[in-house]
Motif scaffolding. Structure first.
Motif, short mmCIF file in Angstrom:
data_model
loop_
_atom_site.label_atom_id
_atom_site.label_comp_id
_atom_site.label_asym_id
_atom_site.label_seq_id
_atom_site.Cartn_x
_atom_site.Cartn_y
_atom_site.Cartn_z
N PHE A 1 0.89 -1.17 0.00
CA PHE A 1 0.00 0.00 0.00
C PHE A 1 0.92 1.20 0.00
CE2 PHE A 1 -2.24 -3.52 1.72
CZ PHE A 1 -3.56 -3.36 1.34
N SER B 1 -0.94 6.99 -0.22
CA SER B 1 -2.09 7.18 0.67
C SER B 1 -3.41 6.90 -0.02
CB SER B 1 -2.07 8.60 1.23
OG SER B 1 -2.22 9.51 0.15
N ALA B 2 -3.45 7.07 -1.36
CA ALA B 2 -4.72 6.85 -2.05
C ALA B 2 -5.10 5.38 -2.10
CB ALA B 2 -4.65 7.41 -3.47
N PHE B 3 -4.17 4.49 -1.77
CA PHE B 3 -4.47 3.06 -1.86
C PHE B 3 -5.07 2.52 -0.56
CE2 PHE B 3 -0.46 3.08 -4.68
CZ PHE B 3 -1.16 3.75 -5.65
N VAL B 4 -5.21 3.38 0.41
CA VAL B 4 -5.67 2.94 1.72
C VAL B 4 -7.18 3.17 1.83
CG1 VAL B 4 -5.47 3.35 4.18
CG2 VAL B 4 -3.45 3.45 2.74
N SER B 5 -7.92 2.14 2.20
CA SER B 5 -9.33 2.38 2.52
C SER B 5 -9.62 1.90 3.92
CB SER B 5 -10.29 1.68 1.57
OG SER B 5 -9.66 1.08 0.53
N TYR B 6 -10.61 2.48 4.52
CA TYR B 6 -11.01 2.18 5.89
C TYR B 6 -9.81 2.26 6.83
CZ TYR B 6 -15.25 0.52 3.70
OH TYR B 6 -16.41 0.43 2.98
N GLY B 7 -8.87 3.15 6.51
CA GLY B 7 -7.73 3.34 7.39
C GLY B 7 -6.80 2.15 7.47
N ARG B 8 -6.98 1.18 6.61
CA ARG B 8 -6.15 -0.03 6.71
C ARG B 8 -5.06 0.01 5.65
NH1 ARG B 8 -8.61 -3.07 10.25
NH2 ARG B 8 -7.26 -4.85 9.94
#
Lengths: 581, 221
Positions: free
Chosen positions: A222, A225-232
């Motif tokens: 990851f 930062s754009a590849f992160v969803s739901y803070g994970r």
């Protein structure tokens, strides 16, 4: 799916003690030398571990305590590392290496605190008394410093077998240290489904993908930062599962692996769920060596013949088991195509299928490609890379469109339609180079059969009455008439009109026919060639009898048929001539 | 009275991104239950109800395709919109700044067609004016006339979903008569536990996937 299957492959291989698959907590690394110590920690020798291959010496692959992922900063490995870490010096001297040696020492002290092992004690004594400044002089007494300086080193205790990192008590200490230091959050692993697994924070990079960075690329990462969803920013993969899949994939991609092929810009690895001979020969199906020119050695020749027989069997719809008796067709087979993309690896395609079905698909690919060969030296089973080079400007492999290469490999292995861009690309190359080669004709034929459900024969079908095919044939005869009448012309019909006559026959053919009238007239005046003129006129008549007018334009599909007709007729003209001679 | 609904959704492209391969995207083989929930919520949702996906029917064969897209690599930092709103200033985000570009490959699905079978339960936010019949009627009315709060999508916003209410029988799946193991699949995200993902072992039987209820033993394998 992909990771699960790789995980399964690791488990299959680890169950086999001869596979050389490293167990959890270790990794396979390139090691060149061992420092031999006595129990007091004095250096007694430098042992060369490299293996000779031809004239060069290569580092030995060895299972060592798992490597740390070092992108930047100083992190030491346990009981093995580069000279800069172990000795605090390398080719460029000692400058800047003090923190590395300190990190190496510190890790030894940390892990070794509760380990009572004479080997580990010796190493600790050795590094404690070590003066990085003397490295060059001390090592040079045993082995040329330049060779040692840049490589990975391990330790051996004088008078005992094996390496210090492989001693059972040291290994116990190492795995205890790993569990202890593991403060990773606990997650449900999405590979095995097990709950409460320590989370893998960094996955080992995957090395050996063509075009990728030498330090390796990541399948799971990851990195923005754009590849992160739901803070994970981490995938829920357990540490052991992450180790298993990366180790398995790295083994498949390793140098000399029989289970990988590269096509265009992508690397395909394949493996079976259970041990299967198809793992050994699938690579040969991508690049079958012609039987005649196969290497002289008896074993190689036998393999080539066997592959050839196998290809012939599967092309004609026969059973692979008849050629390879120990083949279990029901075993599941996995194919994974990878391509590098910005320090990551992207998955070009992924297919899982049974061995039998996979071979049938490959057979169908070769069956659809089958077309009469222009020269006897043309391969009967065109390797994919040679086909693809025919679609690239200047025939260079770096000019092959990656999308086309991926689509072709996928079509060959999974039976999916060929990429839509294939036909226009091939026609474009024909137009640019005025050449309908064996490979191009084969590609057009396969495309028309698979994607357009057209019937295309292997060699000349003189009973065929569809217009594009006939126009192609006509063009070949007109070209022949010109060749006979004006031998050695600078620009032949083919050079000037091949493209336009296939795209706009209505505009071009009347010019060509007028020219041909001149050519045959010229031939008729020559008493020796009178027969030829008669022959050509008769053939032109026969072909043109079947249709009334020339279409103004033809679609790319019809242009493809035109090229096939041209190729068939031309091949036929020359075959007859050699028979008469 | 049953509160179940059946909704058919289809589209040209779909990408149900696997959490482990979400940078170079690789799709799951089929729609995930939480994605199905998202589609239903796009059509009708209120705090008073919670959708529960019962079954997902996979009507068409699973076909993978590969595309590359240029995307951005960063998100707008959270403080920026906060301060922009507080100070009533315009918000800038330079998408086309060169370093902000990432080419990403995606292995996605083509020509998908599903039927979602679901029902809803009333939550503790339901007031006296909420009852099942009312919400069921609202959903059916909206789905029938094609209304939605936001465009339902097939995994990514770029892949819009067409939908229609299924009132009769569910069409027969391409995978009728087959059992296919799909491995561990994302069931949903447990927002009450700090956004913990939940996984379940997905098995497609006759083209139908029946996700287990969340927090069941099956989920915590």
């Amino acid at each position: 799916m992909i990771l699960q299957a790789l995980h399964g492959y690791y488990e299959r291989m680890i169950a086999d003690p001869d596979s050389g698959m490293p167990p959890y907590g270790t990794s396979m690394e390139n090691i060149s030398f061992a420092l031999v110590l006595d129990e007091e920690g004095n250096l007694r020798g430098v042992e060369d571990l490299r293996v000779e291959d031809g004239k060069k010496r290569f580092p030995r692959k060895m299972a060592v305590p798992a490597a740390v992922t070092r992108t930047s900063g100083v992190k030491a490995n346990f009981l093995w590392d580069k000279a800069a870490y172990v000795l605090g010096a390398d080719k460029s001297g000692t400058k800047g290496h003090a923190p590395k040696l300190a990190a190496f020492k510190e890790l030894l002290a940390e892990v070794g605190a509760d380990v009572d092992d004479p080997g580990l004690v010796a190493v600790r004594r050795f590094v404690d008394n070590w003066e990085p400044g003397d490295a060059e002089t001390i090592i040079s007494a045993h082995h040329p410093w330049e060779e040692v300086a840049g490589t990975n080193l391990v330790f051996r205790l004088e008078g005992s077998k094996g390496f210090i990192h492989a001693r059972p008590s040291v290994q116990r200490g190492w795995s205890a240290f790993q569990t202890l230091s593991d403060d990773a959050p606990k997650v449900q692993c999405l590979i095995t489904g097990e709950d409460n697994m320590p989370l893998a924070r960094v996955h080992t990079p995957i090395k050996g993908v063509v075009g990728g960075q030498t330090s390796g690329g990541y399948i799971v990462s990851f990195n923005a930062s754009a590849f992160v969803s739901y803070g994970r920013d981490k995938a829920d993969v357990g540490e052991t599962s992450a180790f298993a899949y990366t180790t398995a994939l790295n083994a498949l991609l390793a140098r000399g692996s029989r289970q990988k092929v590269t096509i265009g810009d992508m690397t395909i690895v394949f493996w079976a769920e259970r041990s299967n001979p198809a793992e050994d020969f699938l690579a040969d199906l991508f690049d079958p060596a012609p039987v005649e020119s196969s290497p002289q050695s008896q074993i190689d020749h036998q393999t080539t013949v066997k592959i050839h027989d196998l290809l012939q069997a599967i092309r004609s719809g026969g059973r692979a088991v008849d050629i390879v008796p120990d083949l279990d067709e029901s075993v599941r087979f996995y194919l994974l195509a990878l391509a590098p993309n910005a320090s990551r690896l992207s998955i070009r395609f992924w297919a899982s299928n049974t061995v039998g079905d996979l071979l049938r698909k490959v057979g169908r690919h070769f069956q659809q490609l089958e077309i009469v060969r222009q020269f006897d030296s043309d391969p009967e089973f065109p390797p994919l890379w040679r086909l693809l080079r025919q679609t690239a400007p200047l025939g260079k492999s770096e000019n092959i469109s990656p999308v086309l290469a991926g689509g072709m490999a996928k079509a060959m292995l999974t039976g999916s339609p060929y990429p839509q861009s294939l036909l226009p690309t091939v026609l474009g190359r024909i137009r640019a180079e005025h050449q309908v080669t064996y490979f191009r004709a084969a590609l057009i034929k396969a495309f028309l059969i698979r994607n357009k459900q057209r019937e295309v024969p292997v060699s000349l079908d003189s009973a065929r009455t569809d217009r594009p095919y006939l126009l192609g044939r006509l063009f070949a005869v007109l070209e022949k008439a010109q060749e006979d009448a004006v031998p050695g012309a600078n620009a032949t019909l083919k050079d000037r009109y091949l493209g336009s006559s296939s795209a706009n026959p209505g505009q071009v053919f009347h010019i060509l026919l007028k020219n041909t009238a001149n050519h045959t007239a010229k031939l008729r005046k020559d008493p020796e060639k009178k027969g030829l003129a008669f022959n050509h006129e008769k053939m032109i008549q026969e072909i043109m009898d079947a249709f009334d007018d020339f279409p103004a334009t033809m679609t790319s599909e019809e242009q493809g048929l035109f090229m096939i007709g041209y190729y068939h007729q031309r091949k036929d003209l020359f075959t007859k001539k050699t028979k008469e001679a | 009275m049953s509160f179940g609904i059946k909704l058919r959704v289809w589209g040209d492209y779909a990408c149900w991104t696997r959490p482990e391969m979400k940078v170079e995207r690789v799709s799951y083989d089929v729609m995930t239950p939480s994605a199905a929930r998202g589609i239903l919520e796009a059509i009708h949702w209120k705090p008073a109800i919670r959708w529960v996906v019962d079954r997902i029917h996979v009507l068409k064969p699973i076909i993978f395709d590969n595309v590359r897209r240029n995307e951005v690599s960063s998100k707008i930092p959270k403080p920026n919109p906060v301060t922009a709103m507080r100070d009533k200033k315009p918000l800038y985000f330079l998408v086309d700044e060169g370093n902000n570009r990432q080419q990403r490959a995606a292995t996605l699905l083509r020509h998908v067609d599903y039927v979602i079978e679901a029902h809803f339960v009333l939550t503790d936010k339901a007031g006296p004016e909420d009852n099942e019949g009312k919400h069921l009627d609202i959903f059916n009315r909206r789905a029938k006339s094609g209304r939605f709060f936001h465009q339902p999508c097939l995994g990514c916003r770029e892949f819009p979903a067409s939908f229609e209410l299924v009132e009769g029988e569910v069409p027969v799946s391409f995978y009728d008569g087959q059992i296919k193991e799909l491995g561990y699949m994302l069931l949903d995200i447990d927002f009450s536990q700090g956004m913990t993902p939940l996984f379940f072992k997905a098995e497609m039987k006759d083209g139908v996937i029946e996700p287990p209820p969340p927090w069941s033993a099956e989920v915590r394998a």
